[in-house]
Design a protein around this motif. Structure first.
Motif: not given
Length: 452
Positions: A17-40
């Motif tokens: 429960y806890v870490l799945i949402f925390l880890l994935c949620g953090t990754g999703v948050y920074f992916t959008f905040r940094l405008n998909f930095v890992q792709i662009r």
């Protein structure tokens, strides 16, 4: 109730429960905040990561390492038993669909690890010995402003990686060598401890010298072996891909009921083993990226992305597809034995030997990397006076781990990995503005163009 049952119950809550949402949620948050930095920025990631590749780089010292040496040290820690034994455990426990969730967590984790590396560079400092040091404890205390969380993280990572984590590494090596060469586990553990100690006591220069040579060689060796096996089973590759995608949402049907698990187990084991493998969000690899000698924090952040890509999308995939294309998944075999079974199915008796040698390289390099991460936190808590006792204790744990029951070691590793994730991600999320500003500055001051 046995100790392992209690630990397993804690992990079910922590990872279910806890870490799945925390880890994935953090990754999703920074992916959008940094405008998909890992792709662009992936082209720049490749340029920054491999532009300075060499097996004989400049000698590292108190001023830090080269950017490639830092990446090699990070990858040394990332590419370990999580790629061989851990990937096999994920498939055996969560079905082929667990690999899909490893991919998902790794994709979003790229933005998380970028953020960790940027913060590690931003808040690095010199200790009383003149050594450049950095990592979550430093950006938690200096940037986020919480000394208490920093101390909690430092203690957790020393236990999680320096002690428990390195028990996992030595356990997997001794198990593999016992299977392949019938060598007593205790003797293997003692030999590993001695070899590791020679590098520990050589300091940062010997660690950097080891990782810059070992990492490219071991990755290439495993890649070649894996491609040979896949070429021998090329007709099974597409069915294996189908098993992964189908198993992500319908695990029982994907294997015809061999693996009797549900979607929750597929996600839990995929994310848990994925973290253990690529370490994004864990707070470990920032220690290596902190000591890189670069002109801008975001420059090393982009380099850090490559570590996750190599770990998960190249090395871990080799293990997963070898297991799935050779048809050795039987619902009973797990861990390194399952990986060895896959290579043995294709390569005969040489398969056991090949995996044992690869695991020696992978896990031993991880021992060195994790020791280094723990050392940074020993310096944070106790200064240089704590280094010698720490080095000796790590060597002792390496020996102990080589003789322990594997299930207990893995469960303990999951518990302590989870504990260190929480304070790290609290600080990373709290310092999101610092990360965003660093990337904007990097783009705007022309450094991005000069890296192309």
């Amino acid at each position: 109730m046995e100790v392992i049952d209690v630990i397993r119950s804690v992990n079910n809550v922590l990872w279910g429960y806890v870490l799945i949402f925390l880890l994935c949620g953090t990754g999703v948050y920074f992916t959008f905040r940094l405008n998909f930095v890992q792709i662009r920025k992936f082209g720049v990631v490749c340029k920054n990561a491999f532009g300075g590749i060499t097996l004989f780089g400049e000698k590292a010292g108190k001023e830090g390492m080269s950017s490639f040496q830092s990446l090699a040290t990070a990858i040394a820690a990332q590419v370990g038993t999580g790629n061989l034994a851990g990937a096999a455990t994920a498939i055996a426990s969560g079905g082929p669909g667990a690999i899909f969730w490893m991919w998902i967590s790794a994709f979003f984790g790229m933005s998380t690890i970028f953020s960790e590396a940027v913060l590690a560079q931003t808040y690095k400092e010199k200790d009383i010995d003149g050594q450049i040091v950095g990592g979550p404890a430093y950006y938690i205390s200096r940037g986020f402003g919480s000394k208490g969380l920093a101390v909690f993280f430092a203690i957790a990572i020393i236990i999680a990686l320096g002690f428990i984590g390195n028990m996992v590494q030595s356990n997997s090596i001794s198990d593999a060598f016992q299977t392949a060469f019938n060598l007593p586990a205790l003797y293997v553990g003692i030999a590993l401890a001695i070899l590791a100690g020679l590098i520990f006591f050589g300091g940062i220069s010997r660690i950097a010298s080891f990782t810059e040579k070992a990492v490219p060689i071991m990755a290439l060796m495993y890649l070649i072996g894996g491609v040979v096996v896949l070429a021998m089973n090329v007709d099974a590759i597409l069915p294996a891909i189908k098993m992964i995608f189908y198993g992500a949402f319908n695990p029982k049907a994907a294997t015809g009921g061999i693996i009797g698990v549900g979607v929750k187990e597929a996600v839990r084991y995929g994310v848990a083993r994925g973290l253990f493998s690529n370490e994004a969000g864990m707070g470990s690899t920032p220690h290596a990226h902190a000591v890189a000698k670069v002109k801008h924090p975001a420059q090393q952040g982009l380099v850090a992305i490559m570590g996750v890509f190599i770990d998960t999308f190249i090395v871990l995939n080799i293990t997963a597809f070898v297991i799935l294309t050779t048809g050795v998944l039987d619902g009973k075999t797990t861990g390194i034995a399952l990986t060895q079974a896959g290579f043995t199915q294709a390569l005969g008796g040489f398969g056991n030997i090949f995996v044992a040698i690869c695991l020696l390289f992978f896990a031993f390099s991880t021992i060195i990397g994790w020791y280094f991460f723990g050392e940074a936190n020993i310096r944070y808590l106790f200064g240089i006076k704590g280094l010698t006792p720490y080095r000796i204790l790590v060597m002792i744990f390496i020996v102990i781990g080589s003789t322990m029951k594997v299930d207990l070691v893995w469960e303990l590793a999951d518990t302590f990995n989870g504990l260190m994730v929480i304070p790290n991600l609290i600080a990373v999320l709290g310092l999101a503005k610092v990360v965003s500003k660093a990337l904007d500055d990097y783009d705007n001051d022309g450094m991005l163009k000069s890296s192309k």
